[in-house]
Write an enzyme that holds these catalytic residues in place. Structure first.
Site, PDB file in Angstrom:
ATOM      1  N   GLU A 111     -11.753  -1.617  -2.813  1.00 57.61           N
ATOM      2  CA  GLU A 111     -10.566  -0.899  -2.064  1.00 57.61           C
ATOM      3  C   GLU A 111      -9.801   0.167  -2.587  1.00 57.61           C
ATOM      4  O   GLU A 111      -9.721  -0.007  -3.606  1.00 57.61           O
ATOM      5  CB  GLU A 111      -9.910  -2.183  -1.268  1.00 57.61           C
ATOM      6  N   ASP A 125       1.054  -1.364   0.128  1.00 56.27           N
ATOM      7  CA  ASP A 125      -0.029   0.046  -0.070  1.00 56.27           C
ATOM      8  C   ASP A 125       0.788   1.299  -0.061  1.00 56.27           C
ATOM      9  O   ASP A 125       0.769   1.988   0.844  1.00 56.27           O
ATOM     10  CB  ASP A 125      -0.946   0.083   1.220  1.00 56.27           C
TER      11      ASP A 125
END
Length: 310
Positions: free
Chosen positions: A197, A28
């Site tokens: 997401e 991420d």
């Protein structure tokens, strides 16, 4: 010198990541170029891991955003393990939004930290911006900030439950705008658990582009993450894919998916750099036991105004 690419119209196959080296085991990732020209990349785990680079090629581990972990994190993560930072520079300071949660739970919170330099160890925590509870049908994770062409601030987030949302942010505080507390639904999918997401909204020209990660992350070589995009005339949507399907109805045009050793690309963010918009993401390396690694590609724009990685 900076990592560079040769622009082209979108290829039939997905491009490999641009060349990077050093400590590139990340999840991420979000990257900022500081006012001094240094690149700082933050990622999930360990107080939000930090890496620095002078050339956008070689990355060196440089501690973490936080040296002392805020006590409130333990209410959402027993290990005080933050996820998915989003770092940007506005009004003379660096802002970092991040999520605190545990895997499989929608008792989650988005926090905010502020720094005058953007460097690891310099961040001051400002507490909770937004949260979700186990009784909610959404999940307050994976935040990212957009400042639109009118100067309005928006925070998008979500969500293993019911997809992606956004809220208004007060530029004076970095927290939710008290005069507008609406939660806007931007993307979902028709199949349970409706997971979409890692949203990131980018303005290009007069349009807004919602990049999001679909399918399963965090499973090494079994990961099926992929990056899709939709386009809108407003930061609150509706976002449509290239075929005209609303992202609230399962739409989304593929930008990157598994190819060769590069498995499950996702968890993406975008850095507007001197040579263009840079797509920053992780993938799982099929030649290295599924280790999550840093991927970088520049974004091109085709004649119809759609982004592609190259």
């Amino acid at each position: 010198m900076l990592l560079t690419f040769t622009a082209a119209e979108p290829a039939a196959a997905y491009p490999d990541p641009g060349y990077v080296t050093g400590d590139i085991t990340v999840h991420d990732p979000s990257m900022v170029r500081t006012t001094s020209g240094q690149y700082v990349l933050y990622s999930t785990h360990n107080g939000l891991e930090a890496r620095t680079s002078s050339d956008r090629i070689t990355f060196t581990r440089a501690g973490s955003a936080f040296t002392a972990l805020p006590s409130w994190w333990s209410g959402y993560s027993s290990g005080k393990d933050p996820w998915a930072p989003d770092v940007s520079y506005h009004n003379g300071k660096y802002l970092m939004y991040y999520a605190v949660s545990s895997f499989g739970s929608n008792k989650s919170a988005i926090g905010l930290a502020v720094s005058s330099t953007g460097l690891p160890g310099s961040w001051s925590d400002s507490g909770v911006v937004y949260s979700s509870a186990t009784s909610d049908d959404y999940n307050a994770i994976d935040p990212s900030l957009l400042v639109d062409s009118s100067g309005r601030w928006w925070l998008s987030f979500g969500s293993y439950w019911t997809g992606v949302y956004s809220i208004r942010i007060d530029p004076a505080t970095g927290k939710q705008l008290a005069s507008d507390t609406a939660r806007h639904h931007l993307a979902t999918r028709p199949d349970s658990p409706y997971a979409v997401e890692a949203p990131y909204i980018l303005q290009h020209g007069s349009s807004y582009y919602l990049f999001a990660s679909y399918d399963a992350c965090c499973a090494g070589t079994s990961s099926t993450y992929k990056i899709k995009v939709g386009r809108a005339s407003s930061p609150t949507g509706p976002f449509y894919d290239r075929n005209g399907t609303d992202m609230l109805n399962g739409g989304g045009t593929l930008v990157l998916a598994t190819h060769g050793r590069y498995i499950g690309p996702g968890g993406q963010s975008v850095l507007h750099d001197t040579d263009g918009d840079l797509l920053v993401y992780h993938y799982y390396d099929g030649n290295d036991s599924g280790t999550p690694k840093l991927g970088v590609n520049l974004l091109g724009w085709d004649s119809a105004g759609w982004p592609y990685a190259y």
